[in-house]
Design an enzyme around this catalytic site. Sequence first.
Site: not given
Length: 762
Positions: A226, A304, A706
């Site tokens: 990413e 997160r 995920e």
Amino acid sequence: MRHCDSELHVTGRSEYTDDVAPPEGLLHGAVFGSPIAHGKIRNLDTSAANAIEGVRGVFVYDDIPGQKFIGAVIQDEPLFAYDEVMYHEHPIVLIVADTAELARKAAKLCKVEIDPLPITVCPREAYKAGDVLQEVRIFEKGDVESVWDQCDYVLEGKIDLAGQDHTYLETNRARAVPKEDGQVKVYSSTQSPSAGQKTIAAVLGIPMHKVEVDVKRLGGGFGGKEDQATHWACMASLAAVKLQRPVQIVLNRVEDMQMTGKRHPYKQDFKIGLSKEGEILAFDVAHYQNSGAYMDLSAPVLERTVLHATNAYAIPHVKILAAACRTHLPPNTAYRGFGGPQGMFALEAAIYRAATEMGVSPDWIQKKNLIQDGYKFHYGQVLKDCRMQRTWEEAEDAFEFSSVNDRVEAYNQTHRGTKKGFAIMPVCFGISFTKTFLNQGSSLVHIYTDGSVSVSTGGIEMGQGVSSNMIAIVARSFGISPDRVRCNSTNTSRIANISPSAASATSDLNGNATLIACQEILSGLCDVAARELGGKPEDISIENGIVHLSDNLTDLTWEQLVLKSYFSRVQLMAHGFYTPPGLHYDFTKSDNNPFHYYTYGTCLIEVTVDCLRGNYTIDSAKIVHDLGRGIIRSVDLGQVEGGLAQGIGWVTLEDLAYSDDGRLLSFALSTYKAPDADFMPDDLVVKFLENADNPGGPLGSKAVGEPPFMYGIGAYFAIQHAIDAFRPQIPDEIVSPMTPERVLLSLYDVKSVKPAEPSVAL
Ligand code: MTE
Ligand code: HPA
Ligand code: MOS
């Protein structure tokens, strides 16, 4: 439908970045990295490397014509280390030569003198020293301090949670080809082609429209590409433009494992308070994230962790400390779950500890505290259409939770050398990028005059099946066979400003954009068909490649309709743009709506531990998963099983061992073990919720990439359960992964030479 690449993959014909036929004059790069983890560079000597026949270029920090620092969140990372090295194998020099072997040979001849500086690999130490990458944050709901006194049970603990190597089959790589007028075309194994384009342009000091990034597919990304694919693409582009020759960099496994960041290891402290009825009244947790040397994606990953710190449980009083701690390791990065797994692990550990203390099964506590509609999370989002209890209850019925405990206990009473354990893992995972602006998708749909269709989106195919999903969406929109549709490479010249393929949202965002593009073309096609057949456009539909009028078959085929539309000058291509509604998130406020929706599921894992050897087997994993209405069953199943495998691997076998001086010791697949098919349970059951359409997802689907990872956390507590059946214990620190070596040590009191009690019975 199945995965559109499956035939190419199994016959070895699918092309990855460096499989494409090499352009003439292709040169190869190799990187020279720092021999120590921290220090000041005093002197760098590349003359011996430069003198080798076949070496075409040597590049260091000073050769960068434009921006010298890179990074997705903040640009704090020099493309090459120049004054200070921050981790072992930190790139300092790029050597470009006629062959990769020559380049590596030359890299070994680079000499660097470094004055060593202190090395920190532990985030707690970094935290104590105040070495944090951003302000330490504390998130609170209610007031934990006010309720400890009212709790019947208050338990505390410490956790040492390891990172995880991405172990993609295809290591990081990029190929840059110089083009006319200072342009460069880059084939990069990246989840973020636009970040690559933007950073290459900045590094070279040229406008973005001179850089074209093209990605056909990745041999796995899992978050590792990413942000961290950008480095190699920038280096290859720098050399290609300077030398005016195509340049390719392909890291080998050892380089990839040593030079790139991983899942963030965390150190954690928790305190949990419960009533004797099993209600969780308060949870206080501190997350010390091992961020590595630079920011990379550490801040959003930590965010997160905070958002998922209470996972699937309703807890009235919550306090979460979140510190991004700088250590002398490669910058850690995105990895499936993006901080969520670390957040969830801490709470499961706390529940397990509480259950041990209370003499109950953890699932008794888990079930009592599951979230439901109307629950307001600590960040402000209010739950609607919550399916947490539904997946739990369906799993409870289907997998007979009520009898598992008795079955396992009966086994353990009659077996001395082996013990069984089980754990249940509920998961509630928020879908959307927490950086709200990233939630956008684009799609370009072309119908050619022969009726064949191509679709290009911002989605990167990394094995997860986004190309297949896009094909399915186009085929269903147009009522034609998937065979008539092809998915193109992801290319920054076709689609601009592409968000990373990440956050499980790729099919959601780009699939909805594809639906919009198809709708636009379809409305023109329906007008043409209505004129042709003498009906109203709204009565036209297409099924199996034949046009229907008011649900009746006509003679008009898809191909004829396309050709007629073309001759009528009706547009046969369209661009669709999509962004989910209603998202807003600002961590300084408490009234947030970061997620479009949540994905839910419940998993039961059973294990057997060999109490003589410390080995264990995962006997079964049984899952009820909320997929909305799945797009392609086999692709979704692959995601659930693959995610589970990776999650189990994280907490069991995958051991990133570092020396105190910051070297990765398990730097190859001979010493770093990832789970294989054999390790996975023979008894693997995945049930999808039925009649569970998701209004937010394309064709009623839900993001799947995920969430299944976190089912794997159950394996840790199932093994602990089995260990406790052999030798009940409360470890000083809860350490993951639970490798067989660690299991063996915890089965016996290794501090005394005399074997502990239970082994006498062996
Ligand atoms: N599956 C495969 N086969 N390969 C991958 O690299 N990446 C995972 C997951 N599943 C990955 C995968 C991660 S980290 C994410 S965020 C999602 O896929 C990304 O794809 P999606 O958004 O299409 O789900
Ligand atoms: N998930 C994955 N990748 C991301 C996110 C996220 O929430 N935010 C920024 N990059
Ligand atoms: Mo996935 S960690 O969001 O690439």
